[in-house]
Design an enzyme around this catalytic site. Structure first.
Site, mmCIF file in Angstrom:
data_model
loop_
_atom_site.group_PDB
_atom_site.id
_atom_site.type_symbol
_atom_site.label_atom_id
_atom_site.label_comp_id
_atom_site.label_asym_id
_atom_site.label_seq_id
_atom_site.Cartn_x
_atom_site.Cartn_y
_atom_site.Cartn_z
ATOM 1 C CE LYS A 22 63.356 -44.676 57.697
ATOM 2 N NZ LYS A 22 63.876 -44.891 56.348
ATOM 3 N NE ARG A 99 67.508 -47.308 47.569
ATOM 4 C CZ ARG A 99 67.879 -47.788 46.401
ATOM 5 N NH1 ARG A 99 68.937 -47.314 45.802
ATOM 6 N NH2 ARG A 99 67.203 -48.749 45.829
ATOM 7 C CB CYS A 123 73.075 -44.830 49.944
ATOM 8 S SG CYS A 123 72.574 -46.470 50.419
ATOM 9 C CB VAL A 169 62.672 -60.559 48.007
ATOM 10 C CG1 VAL A 169 61.725 -59.656 48.787
ATOM 11 C CG2 VAL A 169 62.054 -61.925 47.793
ATOM 12 C CB SER A 170 63.503 -55.451 45.359
ATOM 13 O OG SER A 170 63.352 -54.049 45.459
ATOM 14 C CB VAL A 171 61.106 -53.500 50.268
ATOM 15 C CG1 VAL A 171 59.998 -52.608 50.821
ATOM 16 C CG2 VAL A 171 61.415 -54.643 51.221
ATOM 17 C CG ASP A 313 65.853 -51.513 57.952
ATOM 18 O OD1 ASP A 313 66.921 -51.481 57.325
ATOM 19 O OD2 ASP A 313 64.774 -51.112 57.472
ATOM 20 N NE ARG A 405 67.584 -39.981 56.099
ATOM 21 C CZ ARG A 405 68.012 -40.765 55.136
ATOM 22 N NH1 ARG A 405 69.287 -40.984 54.986
ATOM 23 N NH2 ARG A 405 67.163 -41.335 54.300
HETATM 24 C C1 EPZ Z 1 63.749 -50.804 51.961
HETATM 25 O O1 EPZ Z 1 64.776 -50.385 51.075
HETATM 26 C C2 EPZ Z 1 63.873 -49.959 53.204
HETATM 27 N N1 EPZ Z 1 63.754 -48.552 52.861
HETATM 28 C C3 EPZ Z 1 65.209 -50.212 53.878
HETATM 29 O O2 EPZ Z 1 65.265 -49.475 55.083
HETATM 30 C C4 EPZ Z 1 65.321 -51.709 54.188
HETATM 31 O O3 EPZ Z 1 66.596 -51.960 54.746
HETATM 32 C C5 EPZ Z 1 65.142 -52.526 52.913
HETATM 33 O O4 EPZ Z 1 63.872 -52.177 52.290
HETATM 34 C C6 EPZ Z 1 65.156 -54.025 53.146
HETATM 35 O O5 EPZ Z 1 64.154 -54.366 54.051
HETATM 36 C C7 EPZ Z 1 62.572 -48.006 52.714
HETATM 37 O O6 EPZ Z 1 61.534 -48.646 52.809
HETATM 38 C C8 EPZ Z 1 62.539 -46.534 52.466
HETATM 39 P P1 EPZ Z 1 65.242 -53.490 48.645
HETATM 40 P P2 EPZ Z 1 64.785 -50.806 49.549
HETATM 41 O O7 EPZ Z 1 64.880 -52.993 47.298
HETATM 42 O O8 EPZ Z 1 63.388 -50.915 49.062
HETATM 43 C C9 EPZ Z 1 68.998 -54.812 45.960
HETATM 44 C C10 EPZ Z 1 66.123 -47.888 56.604
HETATM 45 O O9 EPZ Z 1 67.123 -47.835 57.347
HETATM 46 N N2 EPZ Z 1 68.310 -54.218 44.801
HETATM 47 O O10 EPZ Z 1 64.395 -54.531 49.296
HETATM 48 O O11 EPZ Z 1 65.713 -49.914 48.854
HETATM 49 C C11 EPZ Z 1 69.418 -53.790 46.988
HETATM 50 O O12 EPZ Z 1 70.622 -53.162 46.645
HETATM 51 C C12 EPZ Z 1 66.234 -48.415 55.188
HETATM 52 O O13 EPZ Z 1 64.992 -47.517 56.962
HETATM 53 C C13 EPZ Z 1 68.889 -54.336 43.547
HETATM 54 O O14 EPZ Z 1 69.987 -54.903 43.386
HETATM 55 O O15 EPZ Z 1 65.419 -52.260 49.665
HETATM 56 C C14 EPZ Z 1 69.505 -54.641 48.243
HETATM 57 O O16 EPZ Z 1 70.750 -55.303 48.264
HETATM 58 C C15 EPZ Z 1 67.633 -48.750 54.823
HETATM 59 N N3 EPZ Z 1 68.235 -53.800 42.472
HETATM 60 C C16 EPZ Z 1 68.386 -55.659 48.046
HETATM 61 O O17 EPZ Z 1 68.098 -55.651 46.642
HETATM 62 C C17 EPZ Z 1 67.027 -53.183 42.593
HETATM 63 O O18 EPZ Z 1 66.478 -52.719 41.573
HETATM 64 C C18 EPZ Z 1 67.089 -55.372 48.799
HETATM 65 O O19 EPZ Z 1 66.741 -54.007 48.601
HETATM 66 C C19 EPZ Z 1 66.439 -53.078 43.873
HETATM 67 C C20 EPZ Z 1 67.100 -53.619 44.950
#
Ligand code: EPZ
Length: 426
Positions: A22, A99, A123, A169-171, A313, A405
């Site tokens: 996904k 999201r 969320c 790190v942010s995905v 996850d 989902r």
């Molecule tokens: C991705 O979300 C996945 N979603 C998530 O899977 C997954 O849990 C997450 O990566 C971590 O592996 C998708 O790929 C659609 P992040 P993402 O940006 O990209 C903070 C599922 O169940 N952050 O790596 O949104 C954030 O709040 C979902 O399939 C900021 O503060 O995750 C979090 O605490 C849930 N500011 C952390 O960083 C930003 O601008 C990591 O989030 C961006 C992120």
């Protein structure tokens, strides 16, 4: 509304085909916006989120054709052609529901030079801000305006390569920067990039579309912008979270299952813990096999972290396993601040969990007991299904739209390996 009914206590045996990921598919679909030529994705999972992303892309004028696979083990084929983008607006209704819709911002700005996309808002699993995405686009020369819950990003002369240093790190932000950089003028360096396999999958698809990218899978990604991208075909990688979920299902219910098409190297952190808990995990020519022959699982401590650490996850699913393990387990959630919503539901089934901030202490019990429980988010809801497989008696899980989902035909896959599970209408 439908519910899932599970009668616990049946060991699992047989094969489960693993679907396309996904969290790769949704971003690959968004990448189709970067070119006027068609992008063909194969092994696309059949999920509500994939349908929602298709609907959003169609609202921008993307022509989408889906060929449903007649083979249970193979995903669908989706051809996306963004020949002309007729709108670059993503509404609150769309982005609030999913999201990942926010990931359309970068390709729209890169190609159309202007886009208006709703802010995702909070969320269930936490606040999840997007400032890293916006800072990356700003560093590449986009003008960002926030008003009435929307981001308007404009770059009338196109984006320019830049050095982007993420503070953590942010995905999603790594994907935003990478997609934007493909069409920017000059070179972009992304420092402290996410190393998740889904980033590599997206990067490889972009490369097949003509992008120039180096360093995928490392924490420094370099992108040399090109004038335009072109047509490509790409197979969506196997879903490592689905793989891990079914591996935990075998560990919690007992028995032996083979996960066909799985990529075990993408869940090495989970497999190490499963082995510690007493499972036998082997790589097979067709995927991986997990065996748990009757013994009670042993407890382990778990801390979630960006890849290659233990994935957030899979935290809820491992908590279900630890709830019946021999011993006490300390689980620390370091990625999202509110990702223990499954705890009160697991407690309804007899789990002994104490929460203190980002730490859950789970004292394993011999047996969980079936109960009526409620899904709160995607991964939390599947942890309740796993708990139900191990519990005595009947469990019903409500609000299963969360499951639909992100889990492709879950009850069909589990019933094929002997679980007593069915979808029932209220
Ligand atoms: C991705 O979300 C996945 N979603 C998530 O899977 C997954 O849990 C997450 O990566 C971590 O592996 C998708 O790929 C659609 P992040 P993402 O940006 O990209 C903070 C599922 O169940 N952050 O790596 O949104 C954030 O709040 C979902 O399939 C900021 O503060 O995750 C979090 O605490 C849930 N500011 C952390 O960083 C930003 O601008 C990591 O989030 C961006 C992120």
């Amino acid at each position: 509304m439908d519910r899932i009914r599970i009668r616990g206590g049946k060991p699992l045996s047989g094969e489960i085909p693993i679907s396309g990921a996904k969290n790769a598919a949704l971003k690959l679909m968004a990448a189709a916006l970067l070119t006027a030529e068609p992008l063909t994705l194969t092994n696309v999972p059949r999920l509500a989120d994939v349908r929602a992303m298709a609907e959003l892309l169609a609202s921008f004028g993307v022509n989408i054709q889906v060929t449903l696979s007649g083979n249970f083990g193979e995903g669908d084929t989706m051809r996306l052609e963004a020949q002309k983008i007729t709108s670059a607006f993503a509404s609150y209704d769309m982005v609030r529901k999913m999201r990942a819709s926010f990931q359309v911002l970068a390709p729209l700005v890169a190609r159309e030079r202007a886009a208006k996309v709703s802010l995702p808002g909070g969320c269930a699993i936490g606040a999840r801000p997007v400032e890293l995405h916006l800072n990356a686009l700003e560093a590449m020369g986009a003008k960002i305006e926030l008003a009435e819950g929307y981001v308007t990003a404009t770059a009338p002369d196109g984006l320019t390569g830049a050095e982007i240093v993420f503070p953590f790190v942010s995905v999603g932000a790594t994907e935003t920067a990478m997609m934007a950089a493909t069409l920017a003028k000059g070179t972009t360096k992304i420092v402290n990039a996410a190393r998740e396999p889904e980033i590599i999958d997206l990067g490889n698809c972009l490369i097949a579309m003509g992008a120039e990218i180096w360093g995928l899978g490392s924490s420094e990604i370099t992108v040399q912008g090109v004038d335009k991208l072109h047509s490509a075909a790409h197979r969506v990688m196997p879903d490592r979270i689905e793989t891990g979920t079914y591996a935990i299902a075998a560990a919690i219910a007992g028995g032996a299952i083979e996960l066909i098409g799985a990529a075990p190297d993408t869940i090495a952190s989970l497999n190490a813990l499963l082995v510690k808990s007493g499972a036998v995990v082997t790589t097979t020519p067709r995927g991986m096999k997990i065996e748990m022959n009757g013994a009670r699982p042993k407890s382990s401590d778990i801390t979630t972290a960006p890849y290659p650490g233990f994935p957030t996850d899979l935290q809820a699913q491992m908590m279900a396993l630890m709830a019946v393990a021999d011993g006490t387990s300390v689980i620390k959630e370091k990625i999202f601040e509110n990702r223990f919503m499954h705890v009160p539901e697991l407690a309804r089934m007899g789990a002994q969990v104490r929460i203190d901030g980002d730490t859950a202490t789970v004292r394993g019990v011999e047996k969980l007991k079936g109960a009526q429980v409620m899904a709160t988010d995607l991964r939390a809801s599947v942890s309740l299904v796993l708990a139900g497989l191990a519990a005595e008696g009947e469990t019903t899980v409500g609000r299963i739209y969360h499951l639909d989902r992100g889990f492709d035909r879950l009850e069909e896959k589990l019933s094929r390996v002997g679980a007593d599970i069915a979808r029932v209408s209220e």
